[in-house]
Design a protein around this motif. Structure first.
Motif, PDB file in Angstrom:
ATOM      1  N   GLN A   1       0.825  -1.209   0.000  1.00  0.00           N
ATOM      2  CA  GLN A   1       0.000   0.000   0.000  1.00  0.00           C
ATOM      3  C   GLN A   1       0.857   1.256   0.000  1.00  0.00           C
ATOM      4  OE1 GLN A   1      -2.885  -0.287   3.160  1.00  0.00           O
ATOM      5  NE2 GLN A   1      -3.537  -2.330   2.532  1.00  0.00           N
ATOM      6  N   HIS A   2       1.963   1.241   0.776  1.00  0.00           N
ATOM      7  CA  HIS A   2       2.869   2.399   0.770  1.00  0.00           C
ATOM      8  C   HIS A   2       3.426   2.627  -0.634  1.00  0.00           C
ATOM      9  CE1 HIS A   2       3.203   3.756   4.885  1.00  0.00           C
ATOM     10  NE2 HIS A   2       3.241   2.508   5.306  1.00  0.00           N
ATOM     11  N   LEU A   3       3.920   1.536  -1.252  1.00  0.00           N
ATOM     12  CA  LEU A   3       4.536   1.690  -2.569  1.00  0.00           C
ATOM     13  C   LEU A   3       3.504   2.124  -3.601  1.00  0.00           C
ATOM     14  CD1 LEU A   3       6.791  -1.471  -2.473  1.00  0.00           C
ATOM     15  CD2 LEU A   3       7.543   0.902  -2.364  1.00  0.00           C
ATOM     16  N   PHE A   4       2.318   1.512  -3.533  1.00  0.00           N
ATOM     17  CA  PHE A   4       1.280   1.839  -4.501  1.00  0.00           C
ATOM     18  C   PHE A   4       0.879   3.311  -4.393  1.00  0.00           C
ATOM     19  CE2 PHE A   4      -3.153   2.409  -5.686  1.00  0.00           C
ATOM     20  CZ  PHE A   4      -3.168   1.859  -6.951  1.00  0.00           C
ATOM     21  N   TRP A   5       0.633   3.777  -3.183  1.00  0.00           N
ATOM     22  CA  TRP A   5       0.168   5.160  -3.029  1.00  0.00           C
ATOM     23  C   TRP A   5       1.290   6.165  -3.212  1.00  0.00           C
ATOM     24  CZ3 TRP A   5      -4.518   5.969  -4.050  1.00  0.00           C
ATOM     25  CH2 TRP A   5      -5.500   5.036  -3.714  1.00  0.00           C
ATOM     26  N   PHE A   6       2.547   5.706  -3.118  1.00  0.00           N
ATOM     27  CA  PHE A   6       3.639   6.638  -3.411  1.00  0.00           C
ATOM     28  C   PHE A   6       3.539   7.116  -4.852  1.00  0.00           C
ATOM     29  CE2 PHE A   6       7.858   7.905  -4.779  1.00  0.00           C
ATOM     30  CZ  PHE A   6       8.196   8.772  -3.767  1.00  0.00           C
ATOM     31  N   TYR A   7       3.040   6.240  -5.741  1.00  0.00           N
ATOM     32  CA  TYR A   7       2.713   6.717  -7.091  1.00  0.00           C
ATOM     33  C   TYR A   7       1.316   7.296  -7.134  1.00  0.00           C
ATOM     34  CZ  TYR A   7       0.816   6.822 -11.773  1.00  0.00           C
ATOM     35  OH  TYR A   7       0.191   7.233 -12.910  1.00  0.00           O
ATOM     36  N   SER A   8       0.360   6.593  -6.560  1.00  0.00           N
ATOM     37  CA  SER A   8      -1.025   6.860  -6.909  1.00  0.00           C
ATOM     38  C   SER A   8      -1.579   8.100  -6.244  1.00  0.00           C
ATOM     39  CB  SER A   8      -1.887   5.651  -6.586  1.00  0.00           C
ATOM     40  OG  SER A   8      -1.471   4.587  -7.415  1.00  0.00           O
ATOM     41  N   HIS A   9      -0.926   8.598  -5.189  1.00  0.00           N
ATOM     42  CA  HIS A   9      -1.385   9.923  -4.795  1.00  0.00           C
ATOM     43  C   HIS A   9      -0.832  11.014  -5.703  1.00  0.00           C
ATOM     44  CE1 HIS A   9      -3.800  12.704  -2.786  1.00  0.00           C
ATOM     45  NE2 HIS A   9      -2.819  13.537  -2.943  1.00  0.00           N
ATOM     46  N   PRO A  10       0.484  11.025  -5.981  1.00  0.00           N
ATOM     47  CA  PRO A  10       0.946  11.981  -6.997  1.00  0.00           C
ATOM     48  C   PRO A  10       0.155  11.869  -8.302  1.00  0.00           C
ATOM     49  CG  PRO A  10       2.823  11.077  -5.859  1.00  0.00           C
ATOM     50  CD  PRO A  10       1.619  10.352  -5.328  1.00  0.00           C
ATOM     51  N   ALA A  11      -0.349  10.663  -8.598  1.00  0.00           N
ATOM     52  CA  ALA A  11      -1.146  10.506  -9.823  1.00  0.00           C
ATOM     53  C   ALA A  11      -2.328  11.458  -9.837  1.00  0.00           C
ATOM     54  CB  ALA A  11      -1.626   9.060  -9.953  1.00  0.00           C
TER      55      ALA A  11
ATOM     56  N   LEU B   1       4.820  18.951  -2.079  1.00  0.00           N
ATOM     57  CA  LEU B   1       3.935  18.392  -1.054  1.00  0.00           C
ATOM     58  C   LEU B   1       3.261  17.107  -1.543  1.00  0.00           C
ATOM     59  CD1 LEU B   1       2.214  21.590   0.394  1.00  0.00           C
ATOM     60  CD2 LEU B   1       3.708  20.017   1.605  1.00  0.00           C
ATOM     61  N   GLY B   2       2.949  17.092  -2.855  1.00  0.00           N
ATOM     62  CA  GLY B   2       2.248  15.933  -3.408  1.00  0.00           C
ATOM     63  C   GLY B   2       3.023  14.635  -3.247  1.00  0.00           C
ATOM     64  N   LEU B   3       4.334  14.749  -3.087  1.00  0.00           N
ATOM     65  CA  LEU B   3       5.153  13.542  -2.941  1.00  0.00           C
ATOM     66  C   LEU B   3       5.179  13.023  -1.509  1.00  0.00           C
ATOM     67  CD1 LEU B   3       8.146  14.404  -5.281  1.00  0.00           C
ATOM     68  CD2 LEU B   3       6.629  12.449  -5.523  1.00  0.00           C
ATOM     69  N   VAL B   4       4.714  13.820  -0.552  1.00  0.00           N
ATOM     70  CA  VAL B   4       4.842  13.387   0.855  1.00  0.00           C
ATOM     71  C   VAL B   4       3.488  13.301   1.557  1.00  0.00           C
ATOM     72  CG1 VAL B   4       7.200  14.153   1.183  1.00  0.00           C
ATOM     73  CG2 VAL B   4       5.349  15.764   1.567  1.00  0.00           C
ATOM     74  N   VAL B   5       2.470  12.905   0.838  1.00  0.00           N
ATOM     75  CA  VAL B   5       1.157  12.810   1.476  1.00  0.00           C
ATOM     76  C   VAL B   5       0.510  11.437   1.295  1.00  0.00           C
ATOM     77  CG1 VAL B   5       0.708  15.271   1.205  1.00  0.00           C
ATOM     78  CG2 VAL B   5      -0.043  13.708  -0.559  1.00  0.00           C
ATOM     79  N   TRP B   6       1.241  10.483   0.692  1.00  0.00           N
ATOM     80  CA  TRP B   6       0.573   9.276   0.218  1.00  0.00           C
ATOM     81  C   TRP B   6      -0.131   8.473   1.307  1.00  0.00           C
ATOM     82  CZ3 TRP B   6       5.853   9.384   1.138  1.00  0.00           C
ATOM     83  CH2 TRP B   6       6.354   8.386   1.948  1.00  0.00           C
ATOM     84  N   ALA B   7       0.419   8.486   2.536  1.00  0.00           N
ATOM     85  CA  ALA B   7      -0.147   7.577   3.539  1.00  0.00           C
ATOM     86  C   ALA B   7      -1.516   8.009   4.047  1.00  0.00           C
ATOM     87  CB  ALA B   7       0.824   7.397   4.711  1.00  0.00           C
ATOM     88  N   HIS B   8      -2.016   9.161   3.561  1.00  0.00           N
ATOM     89  CA  HIS B   8      -3.388   9.499   3.985  1.00  0.00           C
ATOM     90  C   HIS B   8      -4.407   8.557   3.362  1.00  0.00           C
ATOM     91  CE1 HIS B   8      -3.533  12.553   0.459  1.00  0.00           C
ATOM     92  NE2 HIS B   8      -4.127  11.468   0.100  1.00  0.00           N
ATOM     93  N   HIS B   9      -3.959   7.711   2.433  1.00  0.00           N
ATOM     94  CA  HIS B   9      -4.853   6.676   1.916  1.00  0.00           C
ATOM     95  C   HIS B   9      -4.864   5.453   2.821  1.00  0.00           C
ATOM     96  CE1 HIS B   9      -5.523   8.551  -2.045  1.00  0.00           C
ATOM     97  NE2 HIS B   9      -4.332   9.057  -1.839  1.00  0.00           N
TER      98      HIS B   9
END
Lengths: 554, 287
Positions: free
Chosen positions: A247-257, A297-305
């Motif tokens: 989930q961490h790896l996936f959202w590291f892309y998918s939030h910036p997406a 900022l977009g690169l450091v917010v992924w874990a809110h998913h």
């Protein structure tokens, strides 16, 4: 400096006429149109899948399609809309068409890479959709493909899904590299970075995100495919793997997406509004810096998913604060657009209506977004229809509305003919009402107990789900005037002329449609792309106070 | 006489704020509250809803006003005013959202702490010390070996004193609740009103999520990683337990109920069900 253009541009080897749109053309304008048309085709497929979802949800029972099919449909809907419609159209489509104009180049930096990037998309899309027919079952684990679910659902469909997303990610990376090189290296001599139209900055920021984040997704999906095919244990808990790491790896892309999908839209709106409001873009410099802030900022917010997954408390706190602060640069952009409109001479055409509806929808989605960033709030509504409503307000109400606005704005340049305004306004009204009817009730559904990705639900939620489905039907109907408009005006529309909007950006300073290599003669040097507005003398800017701006007294 | 613009702006701002406060306070969007942290959650919701309403109405009003007031009249081919920016204005609309966001962040951190989100759940030393006092709870703590790390979730201050431990097992497509003290296994969660309940959750196959909308609580149930959730029910009744993480074809049907009993009724439920056999979920292996 002229761009080194491949010799095939000049020879008769490339197909001409309509055939060139089916060829391996190196012309950035042809590639841009290829992206657009291809994207719209996938949009209709993804929309039909959304229709299946909304039809299933008319009744609280699972009675329209089988449960397996329903999960395939929602997986394909998400994957198609993100990877085959929004990302390719706002990046590849408009990016390829406009960026070389804006930097004063005759083509993209790497025309062949550009063509390869486009031609990865149709096979990837066909592969993805055909997995339903050929592999026996398409992926059923949602577009997030969380293991262990994605390890236990039919393997063939999941592997085809991974292959397809890898191809599309590759296409995206090729495009991103190309945009960075073009904006930074192909600028016409004399054109400074801070003189570029805002869309260049948006595409530069987006491409940085693409290049940094997409490889992480690719690596993750390769590991996932190893788990499926070779029975490795990266994410398989029964072999000591860890599902939260995925989930961490996936959202590291998918939030910036998300920003890969909305930043180009921000850029496009920044181009459209000044022209139709007849005013300069308000606060150019802060707009540029806020794009950069969103990228960082977009690169450091992924874990809110992942607030309800296994995340330690400090991580929840950090990601809450980081996510909330994205509202600041985003807010700056919205206030700047409002100030651009303020005191203008706004033409109420389809492009402006869609752009303003974008502001309306995105502000709503942004407010629910800031709420979702708060851990305690998110813990209740995570993975519910509240989230479904929220992200459709961002990606549909935001980006797709901008795609429509851009279509009305640039269609005269693409074809040399104007789109019909009456049909355009009809398209706008149907889309706007349908969209809000479809997605606004979903917030209430989520707050009151309806989880997402379900084929059956508590009968208490029936009425609002039916309202939502009516909205979806309106959205489907709204594509009819759009299609009629686009097809009819291509042959019979009013001749647009080179510059129907009386605009200053370089794409309008050539013929419609533009020639191969964009300009006959030298590229124009546009150092003030937003120099609209009455000449000084009428108004002394230094005497202007903020309050006067708001009240329009001047 | 022309009314000064500052006055108009001020009056509009006050009206807007009042409308926001009224909407936030009176428009009820949430289901009934049935746990001790639900009212805390609802307070946060009211704040967010109020701020959101003010912002949304304000910006929508600005757009509509601009579109009407500054529309291009027929025959007008002139431009608007060449205003390229205004630094004080930019500073204002950078600072205001920053302050609002900071305030919301700090406030929600406070709410989160009151809900027990900041309790260091995987700090086993702290946990053990407080658990020792209660034989039932420490029995449960012993069964989960000290080397095991519990991931995430919502704890509660002082939850250990007299908390009712329940082991939750999620599998496709059901929740199974095991009461380690009396040895009851059930397909529905029965809890006494007013007593803190601590759920220790683990999934057997894929990721599930335990969600009770009326408790405003959700926690993923993850295979290979136990998670923890504690809450104190405050209102008797039957509420749905919903799986909120896509877990397969019957995900939408993966539901159960939590029944909050009056303390006396809970005791009699315990007595009726304690002899190992379980009426509501026959055939399930005990977790």
């Amino acid at each position: 400096m002229t761009v080194a253009s491949p010799p095939s541009f000049d020879t008769g080897l490339q197909p001409q006429g309509w055939l060139k749109y089916f060829s391996f053309s190196l012309d950035h304008k042809v590639i841009g149109i290829q992206y657009l048309v291809c994207g719209f085709l996938f949009y209709f497929i993804g929309g039909a899948l959304a229709g299946v979802i909304r039809t299933e949800l008319i009744s609280p029972m699972s009675d329209f399609v089988s449960r397996d099919t329903y999960n395939e449909v929602l997986t394909l809907h998400g994957t198609i809309m993100i990877f085959l419609w929004i990302v390719p159209v706002v990046n590849g489509g408009f990016g390829n068409y406009l960026i070389p104009f804006y930097v004063g180049a005759r083509d993209m930096a790497f025309p062949r890479l550009n063509a390869v990037a486009f031609w990865l998309i149709p096979p990837a899309g066909i592969l993805l959709i055909s997995s339903y027919f050929i592999a026996g079952a398409a992926s059923q684990s949602g577009w997030t493909a969380y293991p262990p679910l994605s390890l236990t659902t039919p393997a063939a469909g999941q592997v085809v899904w991974i292959l397809s997303v890898l191809l599309l990610g590759g296409s995206s990376i090729f495009g991103g590299i190309n945009f960075i090189a073009t904006v930074l290296k192909l600028r016409r001599p004399g054109l400074k970075l801070m003189q570029l139209p805002m869309y260049c900055w948006a595409m530069l920021g987006t491409s940085v995100l693409v290049v940094l984040a997409t490889p992480v997704l690719a690596g993750t999906l390769i590991l996932l495919s190893f788990d499926i095919i070779a029975h490795t244990g990266f994410f398989n808990p029964s072999q000591g793997g860890n599902v939260v790491v995925y989930q961490h790896l996936f959202w590291f892309y998918s939030h910036p997406a998300v920003y890969i999908m909305v930043l180009p839209a921000f850029g496009l709106v920044s181009e459209i509004l000044p022209i139709h409001a007849r005013k300069p873009l308000f606060g150019y410099t802060t707009m540029v810096y806020s794009i950069m802030a969103i990228v960082v900022l977009g690169l450091v917010v992924w874990a809110h998913h992942m607030f309800t997954s296994g995340t330690p408390p400090w991580m929840r706190l950090f990601f809450t604060i980081a996510t909330s602060f994205i509202a600041v640069p985003t807010g700056i952009k919205f206030f700047n657009w409002l100030a651009t409109l303020w005191g203008g001479k706004i033409a109420l055409n389809s492009a402006v209506l869609f752009s303003c509806a974008f502001i309306f929808n995105f502000v709503f989605g942004g407010i629910t977004g800031v709420a979702l960033a708060q851990v305690p709030f998110d813990i209740h509504v995570h993975d519910t229809y509240f989230v479904v409503g929220h992200f459709h307000y961002i990606v549909y109400g935001g980006t797709v509305f901008v795609i429509f606005a851009s279509l009305y704005h640039w269609y005269p340049k693409f074809t040399g003919r104007m789109l019909n305004e009456d049909l355009g306004r009809l398209h706008f009204v149907l889309t706007f009402i349908g969209f809000n009817l479809c997605f606004a009730p979903q917030h209430w559904l989520g707050l009151n107990g309806m989880p997402r990705r379900v084929a059956e639900y508590d009968p208490a939620f029936t009425t609002l789900n039916q309202v939502s489905s009516v909205g979806a039907l309106l959205m489907a109907i709204s594509t009819v005037p759009l299609l009629i408009n686009v097809v009819l005006t291509a042959y019979r529309g009013k001749i647009a002329g080179d510059n129907p909007w009386n605009a200053l950006t370089p794409e309008w300073l050539t013929t419609s449609p533009p020639p191969v290599e964009n300009w006959i003669g030298e590229a124009p040097l546009v150092t003030e792309p937003y120099a609209y507005g009455q000449e000084p003398g009428n108004l002394d800017v230094s005497r202007l106070r903020g309050r006067d701006l708001w009240t329009g007294k001047q | 006489m022309e009314i000064p613009a500052a006055l108009v702006t001020l009056v509009l701002g006050v009206v807007l704020t009042l409308v926001g406060l009224w909407v936030g306070h009176n428009v009820k969007m949430l289901p009934i509250d049935a746990s001790s942290n639900a009212p805390v959650y609802d307070a946060l919701f009211e704040v967010l809803f109020t701020i959101g309403t003010i912002l949304f109405i304000g910006i929508t009003g600005l757009i509509l006003y601009s579109l009407v007031r500054f529309r291009r009249r027929a025959g007008d081919t002139t431009d608007g005013e060449a205003i390229e920016g205004n630094l004080p204005l930019e500073i204002v609309w950078t600072a205001i959202p920053a302050i609002v966001v900071l305030f919301v962040g700090i406030y929600s951190y406070d709410i989160y702490e009151r809900m027990g989100g900041m309790v260091p759940l995987h700090d086993h030393m702290a946990m053990h010390q407080s658990l020792e006092s209660n034989p039932v709870v420490s029995a449960m703590a012993d069964s989960s070996s000290t080397s095991e790390r519990i991931w995430g979730g919502i704890g509660q201050m002082g939850a250990a004193d007299g908390a009712l431990p329940v082991e939750v097992t999620a599998m496709q497509f059901a929740f199974i609740f095991h009461y380690p003290g009396p040895g009851i296994t059930s397909g529905e969660l029965h809890v006494p009103m007013g007593q803190t309940v601590t759920l220790r959750m683990e999934a057997k196959d894929v990721i599930h999520a335990f969600w009770v909308p009326q408790f405003r609580l959700k926690q993923d149930v993850i295979p290979g990683q136990p998670t923890m959730l504690s809450f104190t029910p405050t209102r008797a009744g039957t509420y749905p337990i919903v799986c909120a993480e896509l877990c397969g074809p019957y995900h939408g049907g993966m539901r159960s109920n939590v029944i909050v009993h009056e303390p006396d009724a809970f005791d009699s439920w315990l007595k009726t069900n304690t002899p190992a056999t379980v009426a509501s979920a026959p055939g399930f292996p005990t977790a």
